[in-house]
Design a protein around this motif. Structure first.
Motif, short mmCIF file in Angstrom:
data_model
loop_
_atom_site.label_atom_id
_atom_site.label_comp_id
_atom_site.label_asym_id
_atom_site.label_seq_id
_atom_site.Cartn_x
_atom_site.Cartn_y
_atom_site.Cartn_z
N ARG A 216 13.39 42.31 50.65
CA ARG A 216 12.14 42.85 50.66
C ARG A 216 11.42 42.30 52.00
O ARG A 216 10.90 43.16 52.65
CB ARG A 216 11.21 42.23 49.54
CG ARG A 216 9.59 42.95 49.63
CD ARG A 216 9.91 44.49 49.31
NE ARG A 216 8.81 44.96 50.18
CZ ARG A 216 8.77 46.49 50.21
NH1 ARG A 216 9.13 47.35 49.20
NH2 ARG A 216 7.86 46.83 51.13
N LEU A 219 12.72 44.60 54.46
CA LEU A 219 12.15 45.92 54.74
C LEU A 219 10.61 45.71 55.12
O LEU A 219 10.05 46.76 55.96
CB LEU A 219 11.88 46.53 53.31
CG LEU A 219 11.48 47.72 52.98
CD1 LEU A 219 12.67 48.88 53.69
CD2 LEU A 219 11.34 48.20 51.46
N GLN A 246 21.53 49.69 48.88
CA GLN A 246 20.18 49.59 48.42
C GLN A 246 19.06 49.44 49.55
O GLN A 246 17.96 50.20 49.42
CB GLN A 246 20.09 48.19 47.50
CG GLN A 246 21.08 48.28 46.03
CD GLN A 246 21.13 47.09 45.33
OE1 GLN A 246 20.18 46.30 45.76
NE2 GLN A 246 22.28 47.08 44.69
N LEU A 250 15.47 51.96 50.12
CA LEU A 250 14.59 51.54 50.33
C LEU A 250 13.80 51.88 51.68
O LEU A 250 12.55 52.22 51.74
CB LEU A 250 14.30 49.98 50.30
CG LEU A 250 14.54 49.37 48.95
CD1 LEU A 250 14.76 47.81 48.96
CD2 LEU A 250 13.53 49.70 47.70
N LYS A 253 12.65 55.39 51.70
CA LYS A 253 11.53 55.59 50.88
C LYS A 253 10.23 55.10 51.66
O LYS A 253 9.24 55.63 51.52
CB LYS A 253 11.48 54.83 49.56
CG LYS A 253 12.44 55.37 48.55
CD LYS A 253 12.55 54.69 47.41
CE LYS A 253 13.43 55.22 46.50
NZ LYS A 253 13.58 54.32 45.01
N GLU A 254 10.33 54.15 52.68
CA GLU A 254 9.31 53.45 53.46
C GLU A 254 9.20 54.11 54.59
O GLU A 254 7.77 54.13 55.08
CB GLU A 254 9.92 51.95 53.56
CG GLU A 254 8.64 51.36 53.99
CD GLU A 254 8.11 50.48 53.11
OE1 GLU A 254 6.88 49.85 53.39
OE2 GLU A 254 8.27 50.66 51.84
#
Length: 287
Positions: A216, A219, A246, A250, A253-254
């Protein structure tokens, strides 16, 4: 004049991309238990087998690309009438870049007017690869050598390298952290988040508890991206493809980005970062 972009295998671009775009990539040598290899994109030793060697406790040693190797390759392209652009692995992490400079000087003495431009990208792994990628896009668009080299010099410090390492042990072996810090980090499940600074040196930015939180944290660095819709992002991994996929999900989507490319971290960088390294590279306003 024809232009040839040359880089080294620390770029960690895919073998297919390199072949499709006719890039000259000079392989770094390395060894495991006295057996010599070159970083040939998994042909002589697959990436998976390489990382299994590390998981089994092997500690590879890496070597520089020699002056002789640079001289031989530069001479070949100069003799064929090319203007050469060499985009090199960070000089702060290897003597290899200095070897390329020595080779250039030797050739310039022998062949006055030999057109060889050498650029220290201050980058590593696919952070270097991203710079090569964009330089090659310019070449395909018919841009001049001056336009390409000027862009690289102006933008190389925009290449953001963010990566996480699963184990602190390889950093300890490489002298990046103390044995005591590594032991404590292992007990506490600490995962370092690292980048490369403007000098092209490794920099520990933060330490995060647990693998999921560290992914995370990668990201979260997307906040530094500039003009995402025009960008191809790069995710490289040390034999942890599922996590790389994965992370790609992410990222998509971000941010509304042009593309996300996944590839392995090769054995030269992987020797120092260990298995399960995960890297996210994009172009920002600055590093």
């Amino acid at each position: 004049m024809k232009i040839k972009i040359i880089t080294d295998s620390c770029c960690d671009l895919s073998y297919d991309y390199i072949k499709e775009n006719n890039l000259e990539v000079i392989p770094f040598p390395y060894s495991i238990d006295g057996k010599e290899y070159v970083d040939d994109f998994g042909k002589s030793l697959s990436y998976h087998d390489f990382y299994d060697e590390l998981r089994n406790g092997r500690m590879p040693s890496t070597s520089q690309i020699t002056v002789y190797t640079f001289e031989k390759i530069f001479r070949q392209y100069v003799s064929e009438g090319y203007s050469v652009i060499y985009l090199g692995f960070s000089s702060a992490l290897s003597q290899t870049f200095n070897n390329s400079m020595t080779a250039q000087n030797i050739i310039s003495e022998d062949i006055p007017g030999a057109d060889i431009t050498i650029i220290d990208t201050k980058s590593a792994s696919v952070g270097l690869g991203a710079i090569v990628f964009y330089a090659n896009e310019m070449l395909k668009q018919g841009r001049t050598k001056e336009e390409i080299t000027n862009w690289v010099e102006a933008n190389k410090l925009r290449s953001n390298h963010w990566f996480i390492i699963d184990s602190l042990d390889h950093l300890r072996r490489g002298g990046r952290i103390s044995a005591a810090s590594a032991a404590v980090g292992t007990i506490l499940d600490v995962k370092p988040v690292l980048n490369l600074d403007d000098d092209g040196r490794l920099n520990v930015v933060q330490k995060v508890r647990g693998r999921k939180k560290s992914i995370r944290a990668l990201l979260d660095e997307l906040q530094h991206i500039k003009d995402p819709q025009s960008q191809t992002l790069f995710i490289n991994h040390g034999d942890c493809l599922n996590e790389a996929e994965q992370l790609k999900e992410l990222v998509l989507k971000e941010a509304d980005v042009k593309d996300v490319v996944i590839n392995y971290v090769g054995p030269i960088i992987g020797s120092h970062t260990g298995p399960n390294m995960l890297c996210l590279v994009f172009m920002g306003e600055k590093r």
